[in-house]
Design an enzyme around this catalytic site. Structure first.
Site, PDB file in Angstrom:
ATOM      1  N   LYS A 201       0.832  -1.213   0.000  1.00  7.35           N
ATOM      2  CA  LYS A 201       0.000   0.000   0.000  1.00  7.35           C
ATOM      3  C   LYS A 201       0.862   1.256   0.000  1.00  7.35           C
ATOM      4  O   LYS A 201       0.651   2.199  -0.781  1.00  7.35           O
ATOM      5  CB  LYS A 201      -0.924  -0.030   1.224  1.00  7.35           C
ATOM      6  CG  LYS A 201      -1.589   1.284   1.556  1.00  7.35           C
ATOM      7  CD  LYS A 201      -2.570   1.696   0.484  1.00  7.35           C
ATOM      8  CE  LYS A 201      -2.787   3.186   0.519  1.00  7.35           C
ATOM      9  NZ  LYS A 201      -4.136   3.600   0.327  1.00  7.35           N
ATOM     10  N   CYS A 255      -2.901  11.269   1.689  1.00  7.00           N
ATOM     11  CA  CYS A 255      -2.314   9.965   1.344  1.00  7.00           C
ATOM     12  C   CYS A 255      -0.939  10.123   0.723  1.00  7.00           C
ATOM     13  O   CYS A 255       0.070   9.785   1.321  1.00  7.00           O
ATOM     14  CB  CYS A 255      -3.235   9.251   0.373  1.00  7.00           C
ATOM     15  SG  CYS A 255      -4.944   9.295   0.917  1.00  7.00           S
TER      16      CYS A 255
HETATM   17  N1  SAJ Z   1      -1.276  15.400  -8.477  1.00  9.70           N
HETATM   18  C1  SAJ Z   1      -0.437  16.116  -9.324  1.00  9.70           C
HETATM   19  N2  SAJ Z   1      -0.203  15.608 -10.564  1.00  9.70           N
HETATM   20  C2  SAJ Z   1      -0.755  14.453 -11.003  1.00  9.70           C
HETATM   21  C3  SAJ Z   1      -1.594  13.724 -10.138  1.00  9.70           C
HETATM   22  C4  SAJ Z   1      -1.837  14.221  -8.888  1.00  9.70           C
HETATM   23  O1  SAJ Z   1       0.083  17.171  -8.958  1.00  9.70           O
HETATM   24  O2  SAJ Z   1      -0.519  14.079 -12.150  1.00  9.70           O
HETATM   25  C5  SAJ Z   1      -1.554  15.902  -7.126  1.00  9.70           C
HETATM   26  C6  SAJ Z   1      -3.042  16.158  -6.874  1.00  9.70           C
HETATM   27  O3  SAJ Z   1      -3.428  17.393  -7.370  1.00  9.70           O
HETATM   28  C7  SAJ Z   1      -3.116  16.056  -5.371  1.00  9.70           C
HETATM   29  C8  SAJ Z   1      -2.067  14.971  -5.054  1.00  9.70           C
HETATM   30  O4  SAJ Z   1      -1.238  14.894  -6.185  1.00  9.70           O
HETATM   31  O5  SAJ Z   1      -2.721  17.270  -4.743  1.00  9.70           O
HETATM   32  C9  SAJ Z   1      -2.667  13.599  -4.763  1.00  9.70           C
HETATM   33  O6  SAJ Z   1      -3.771  13.344  -5.619  1.00  9.70           O
HETATM   34  P1  SAJ Z   1      -4.026  11.955  -6.355  1.00  9.70           P
HETATM   35  O7  SAJ Z   1      -5.219  12.117  -7.184  1.00  9.70           O
HETATM   36  O8  SAJ Z   1      -2.790  11.516  -7.029  1.00  9.70           O
HETATM   37  O9  SAJ Z   1      -4.219  10.913  -5.164  1.00  9.70           O
HETATM   38  P2  SAJ Z   1      -5.134  10.864  -3.839  1.00  9.70           P
HETATM   39  O10 SAJ Z   1      -4.283  11.326  -2.703  1.00  9.70           O
HETATM   40  O11 SAJ Z   1      -6.441  11.507  -4.020  1.00  9.70           O
HETATM   41  O12 SAJ Z   1      -5.377   9.266  -3.713  1.00  9.70           O
HETATM   42  C10 SAJ Z   1      -4.269   8.382  -3.658  1.00  9.70           C
HETATM   43  C11 SAJ Z   1      -4.501   7.221  -4.657  1.00  9.70           C
HETATM   44  N3  SAJ Z   1      -3.251   6.461  -4.794  1.00  9.70           N
HETATM   45  C12 SAJ Z   1      -2.751   6.139  -5.997  1.00  9.70           C
HETATM   46  O13 SAJ Z   1      -3.252   6.480  -7.039  1.00  9.70           O
HETATM   47  C13 SAJ Z   1      -1.512   5.292  -6.005  1.00  9.70           C
HETATM   48  C14 SAJ Z   1      -5.656   6.332  -4.169  1.00  9.70           C
HETATM   49  O14 SAJ Z   1      -5.774   5.198  -5.005  1.00  9.70           O
HETATM   50  C15 SAJ Z   1      -5.413   5.888  -2.723  1.00  9.70           C
HETATM   51  O15 SAJ Z   1      -6.474   5.091  -2.235  1.00  9.70           O
HETATM   52  C16 SAJ Z   1      -5.297   7.142  -1.867  1.00  9.70           C
HETATM   53  O16 SAJ Z   1      -4.163   7.889  -2.327  1.00  9.70           O
HETATM   54  C17 SAJ Z   1      -5.131   6.736  -0.415  1.00  9.70           C
HETATM   55  O17 SAJ Z   1      -6.106   6.888   0.356  1.00  9.70           O
HETATM   56  O18 SAJ Z   1      -4.093   6.210  -0.040  1.00  9.70           O
END
Ligand code: SAJ
Length: 406
Positions: A201, A255
């Site tokens: 995870k 996360c």
């Molecule tokens: N972000 C970027 N660029 C990107 C993607 C995201 O800057 O290309 C930023 C987002 O804007 C945000 C942060 O990253 O600020 C995190 O957003 P996210 O959409 O990547 O992820 P979370 O935190 O909403 O959810 C993640 C997910 N993990 C993965 O995709 C590996 C989700 O599947 C998990 O269940 C969740 O963490 C968790 O609860 O652990």
């Protein structure tokens, strides 16, 4: 009967999903206020499909309570913050929840930890809590770890369709946990041991953090030499084995910005790329601030109170502001004594910060420069309203001529 302990962003949809698929569920939360709202039929946070899920769950067998109750299986979905100084996971909410389960659980029941924990937490904190009571893991009570994987904004879909990992001390217990999750989960249910499930995870979220850090570092490199980072990533991603994520104003949420620190805290000296990635992502608000100043200067804007931050949540189409890049940016501005900016987010109804607006037109009439920090659909749909303003778009969602990017 399953007792889901902790009814936040993960516990509530999980409890509802089980109930909607015929599992008898009690959802427990320490907060009497939260339980009262759920009992009154209120959905406690905004998430696509959650209202409908709630309605089909309450027509099944679900109850909400502030008390943990006797059950065959417990699902613990409470927060696991990390200690900002030591960078180590704070498992105290998990152990407190397990203690409350141990007070009432019948012999042979299974305690499934869904909360994300750093590798080894079950052995370090949960097993000892069981043993301190003279109970034996594997006989009196069984432990399992089934970390959640759902992404805010698409939780209901992902809860049903994602593969998930179930770690347990024995294949028999893993199968029993699998039986409950397979009531609703159509993804593959992979069975393993607890430690592997814990590590997997954290590795998943760390992988994403590193990929975003790479994009953010590219943004800085390209900015230093007048290149368009988004165009470069777009073209590079046409390679069949390249998939770079998008640069942005920072990484927020509870996360991705938190979990990699578990590895840094537990493996100092070994978690090097992971630490560098965290530092790069944490440096983005400062980078945005520097770029904001340059753009202000180029456009003769001298007064920060004429600048508006557009978007306050940690990402698009959610109402969650935890560790949000906008809040990190505001903190950064505060440290640089550059205050007074205006803030607006169509998803955030409550007051989070000073100078926050709840009406887009009023917000726009009070600013000359807009910094887009979140790519909400609502922000994209209202883009025409930004015509005539100086626009700095950190998410690459605005195509108006003259827009500045990262
Ligand atoms: N972000 C970027 N660029 C990107 C993607 C995201 O800057 O290309 C930023 C987002 O804007 C945000 C942060 O990253 O600020 C995190 O957003 P996210 O959409 O990547 O992820 P979370 O935190 O909403 O959810 C993640 C997910 N993990 C993965 O995709 C590996 C989700 O599947 C998990 O269940 C969740 O963490 C968790 O609860 O652990």
């Amino acid at each position: 009967m399953v007792n889901v302990v902790g009814l936040g962003y993960i516990g509530l949809p999980t409890a509802l999903m089980m109930a909607a698929h015929g599992v008898e569920v009690t959802g427990t939360d320490l907060s009497a206020e939260l339980v009262g709202r759920l009992r009154a039929g209120e959905v406690t946070f905004d998430e696509p499909g959650l209202r409908e899920l709630f309605d089909s769950a309450v027509s099944g067998k679900i109850d909400f309570s502030t008390q943990v109750c006797p059950a065959e299986m417990y699902v613990v979905a409470v927060p696991t913050p990390y200690d900002k100084k030591s960078k180590k996971v704070d498992a105290s909410f998990v152990t407190a929840a397990v203690e409350s389960v141990l007070d009432v659980c019948p012999k042979g029941s299974i305690i499934v930890i869904e909360s994300t924990v750093s590798p080894g937490t079950v052995d370090r904190s949960v097993r000892p809590a069981v043993e301190r009571r003279g109970l034996r893991c594997g006989e009196d009570v069984h432990l399992a770890h089934a970390p959640e994987r759902i992404i805010p904004g698409n939780m209901v879909y992902e809860l049903v369709n994602n593969s998930r990992t179930i770690g347990a001390d024995s294949p028999q217990i893993a199968e029993r946990v699998k039986d409950v999750y397979s009531s609703f989960c159509r993804g593959e249910l992979v069975l393993t041991d607890i430690r592997t499930a814990e590590m997997t995870k954290v590795v998943e979220n760390t992988y994403r953090d590193i990929n975003i850090a790479f994009a953010n570092e590219l943004a800085k490199i390209c900015r230093s030499d007048g290149m368009d980072v988004n165009e470069i990533i777009r073209i590079a991603n046409k390679h069949p084995r390249v998939n770079i994520l998008s640069p942005g104003p920072g990484v927020g949420g509870h996360c991705i910005s938190v979990d990699p620190w578990f590895l840094v805290g537990d493996y100092p000296g070994l978690a090097n790329i992971i630490l560098a990635a965290r530092r790069i992502n944490d440096s983005m608000p400062e980078f945005v601030l520097e770029r904001m100043h340059d753009i202000m200067e180029q456009n003769g804007i001298t007064d920060t109170s004429r600048v508006g931050l557009y978007g306050l949540t940690y990402k698009e189409n959610v109402d969650d502001v935890r560790e949000s890049p906008t809040l990190q940016l505001l903190d950064c501005m505060h440290r640089h004594l550059a205050g007074g900016v205006k803030v607006y987010d169509p998803w955030v109804k409550r007051d989070i910060t000073a100078d926050q607006y709840h009406d887009l037109d009023r917000f726009l009439s009070d600013v000359d420069m807009v910094v887009i920090l979140v790519g909400h659909d609502e922000i994209k749909q209202n883009m025409e309203k930004l015509r005539g303003k100086t626009v700095f778009d950190t998410r690459r969602v605005c195509a108006l001529p003259g827009t500045y990017y990262l």
